[in-house]
Each structure stands twice: as structure tokens, then as C-alpha cells.
Design a protein around this motif. Sequence first.
Motif, PDB file in Angstrom:
ATOM      1  N   HIS A  61       0.842  -1.208   0.000  1.00  0.00           N
ATOM      2  CA  HIS A  61       0.000   0.000   0.000  1.00  0.00           C
ATOM      3  C   HIS A  61       0.878   1.260   0.000  1.00  0.00           C
ATOM      4  O   HIS A  61       0.668   2.185  -0.799  1.00  0.00           O
ATOM      5  N   ALA A  62       1.849   1.277   0.927  1.00  0.00           N
ATOM      6  CA  ALA A  62       2.680   2.472   1.105  1.00  0.00           C
ATOM      7  C   ALA A  62       3.555   2.732  -0.112  1.00  0.00           C
ATOM      8  O   ALA A  62       3.698   3.883  -0.551  1.00  0.00           O
ATOM      9  N   ARG A  63       4.143   1.684  -0.656  1.00  0.00           N
ATOM     10  CA  ARG A  63       5.046   1.867  -1.790  1.00  0.00           C
ATOM     11  C   ARG A  63       4.279   2.371  -3.010  1.00  0.00           C
ATOM     12  O   ARG A  63       4.760   3.244  -3.758  1.00  0.00           O
ATOM     13  N   THR A  64       3.084   1.831  -3.225  1.00  0.00           N
ATOM     14  CA  THR A  64       2.259   2.282  -4.342  1.00  0.00           C
ATOM     15  C   THR A  64       1.841   3.732  -4.132  1.00  0.00           C
ATOM     16  O   THR A  64       1.816   4.526  -5.087  1.00  0.00           O
ATOM     17  N   ILE A  71       4.446  11.360  -0.743  1.00  0.00           N
ATOM     18  CA  ILE A  71       5.821  11.174  -0.278  1.00  0.00           C
ATOM     19  C   ILE A  71       5.917  11.145   1.248  1.00  0.00           C
ATOM     20  O   ILE A  71       6.993  10.915   1.793  1.00  0.00           O
ATOM     21  N   SER A  72       4.792  11.348   1.936  1.00  0.00           N
ATOM     22  CA  SER A  72       4.816  11.364   3.403  1.00  0.00           C
ATOM     23  C   SER A  72       4.958   9.965   3.998  1.00  0.00           C
ATOM     24  O   SER A  72       5.270   9.826   5.180  1.00  0.00           O
ATOM     25  N   VAL A  73       4.736   8.915   3.197  1.00  0.00           N
ATOM     26  CA  VAL A  73       4.769   7.559   3.750  1.00  0.00           C
ATOM     27  C   VAL A  73       6.162   7.194   4.254  1.00  0.00           C
ATOM     28  O   VAL A  73       6.304   6.382   5.183  1.00  0.00           O
ATOM     29  N   GLY A  74       7.202   7.786   3.653  1.00  0.00           N
ATOM     30  CA  GLY A  74       8.558   7.503   4.101  1.00  0.00           C
ATOM     31  C   GLY A  74       8.800   7.996   5.504  1.00  0.00           C
ATOM     32  O   GLY A  74       9.318   7.277   6.369  1.00  0.00           O
ATOM     33  N   ALA A  75       8.421   9.234   5.784  1.00  0.00           N
ATOM     34  CA  ALA A  75       8.618   9.823   7.105  1.00  0.00           C
ATOM     35  C   ALA A  75       7.807   9.093   8.172  1.00  0.00           C
ATOM     36  O   ALA A  75       8.175   9.101   9.354  1.00  0.00           O
ATOM     37  N   LYS A  76       6.718   8.466   7.785  1.00  0.00           N
ATOM     38  CA  LYS A  76       5.894   7.727   8.750  1.00  0.00           C
ATOM     39  C   LYS A  76       6.491   6.361   9.081  1.00  0.00           C
ATOM     40  O   LYS A  76       6.005   5.672   9.982  1.00  0.00           O
TER      41      LYS A  76
END
Length: 264
Positions: A61-64, A71-76
Motif C-alpha cells: 500500500h505504502a510503496r504504491t 511522499i509522506s509515507v517515508g517519514a511515517k
Amino acid sequence: MTTATARSDRRISPVFLGIAAVTAVSGWALWTDFAGQPGLATFLFVTSAWVVSLCLHEYAHARTALHSGDISVGAKGYLTLNPLKYTHALLSIVLPVLFVIMGGIGLPGGAVFIERGRIRGRWKHSLISAAGPLTNVLFALVCTAPFWLDALSGVPGPFRNALAFLALLQVTAAILNSVPVPGLDGYGVIEPWLSYRVRRAVEPIAPFGLIAVFALLWIPEVNLAFFHAIDALLGSLGVEEFRSDCGFDTYRFWQSENPFCTAR
């Protein structure tokens, strides 16, 4: 500094590596019949492998989402495969494991938090939701491949049973999570295509969708029909029904031992 931070956001978590190590060691114990009594090894192997698949489900989910504009998924921390970074650790990890223990049902829980406002295009939103169940499909193919390739000749029965049960969990997860019920990924796939009025009306019941599906499966007639279909699908992939049944019986090692399973 930005580059270093980005790299750390994507570095695989030691927590995930630890869970994967438990999967490998317990799988080896079953494969070599080192355990003697396979109950605990089966429990550790299936549970840890199931958590690994949950991490990969959420990572998908996050990578897609990352490639779709969020781009906020990385910081999370979602790209580290660390289950402790999920928005709803209880829904994403604890409840799915309890579903397995209670009823032998593979059902992913809550998802990572995606900032949907950053993403443009309904197809991208649908693909983000579909990425999770597709990961379970891939995991199911990996688990069933040794069966339909007839590659388990001479392998101890407890390992084959545990792998069959894990395959059942992946198949049920892929199917159930694809149901278009609010709160599940299947609904997330179609949600971008629904009218604003429908989405607002459905929003209050979304948190209860997962529980509703699990409760429905406790109805004997529904449960029987569902697992008959699952067994038929697994049978077409070379996984015999008694293998997954024995895997579940051995998994719950605290119950009385099934003599039929110990002989297979």
C-alpha cells in the motif's frame, strides 16, 4: 541530509528482520523434523510468516502510494516494514493474528494512513487499495508452488501441513480483503468511483466492516460454504484439504493432539 533521511526511511527495520528470522528458524525446525513435537514450531512458523505477509501487505500500500504522489509515507516509517510503525497496530497486527488463532481465518486489518489529498487520479487511488490483496495473492502462489510443482517429496509432514495452512491464510486474506465492504481494500478499490453522497453515507460504518465480515463467517452455513470454496481452490493448486486442516490443528498445539495428523 535529505538524502540520508530518505535512505533511513527505506531501511528495513530490525523488528521485521527479527520476525523473518523466527520464520526461517521455525521453518527449518519443521523441515528437518528437528522439533520432534511440531506444535510450537508450527505456531511460530505460521504466526511469524503471517506477520511477515501483513508487513508486506501494508508495505505494498505504502510503496504504491509513494509512487502515486504521497511522499509522506517515508517519514511515517511505512517503507521500513516495521509493524510497530503502522497507524493502527492493533488492527493491522494483533486482530489478524487473533483471527488466525480463533478461526483459522486470514484477514488483514487496518491499513497504513495514506494522505489521499496528495494523490491525483481515481485509478491511482484504486491501485493503492488493490496493492495489498495482490501481495497476498503473490504470497499464496509462493506457498502453493511447492505443492503444484510436486517439490515436497520426502519433506516431513508437519512442514507440509504448516505450509498448507499458511497458504490457506493467504488465499482467505486475498479473497476476503477484496470484498467491497467499507473498511476493507475491496471497498477502497471502488470508492474513488462512487459519488460524494454515497461515500459520506458509508463513512461512519467503515470502522466496523472488518468485524462484520469476521462475525458473518461465524455463521455455520456461511463458514461451511466459504471454506468449501477455499478448499476447492487450494485443491486445484495441489494442496490437499487434510494438509491445511492438520496444519491448523497442529498450530493450536495447546489443544488435544489429532492422531491422524501426527501420522501424516
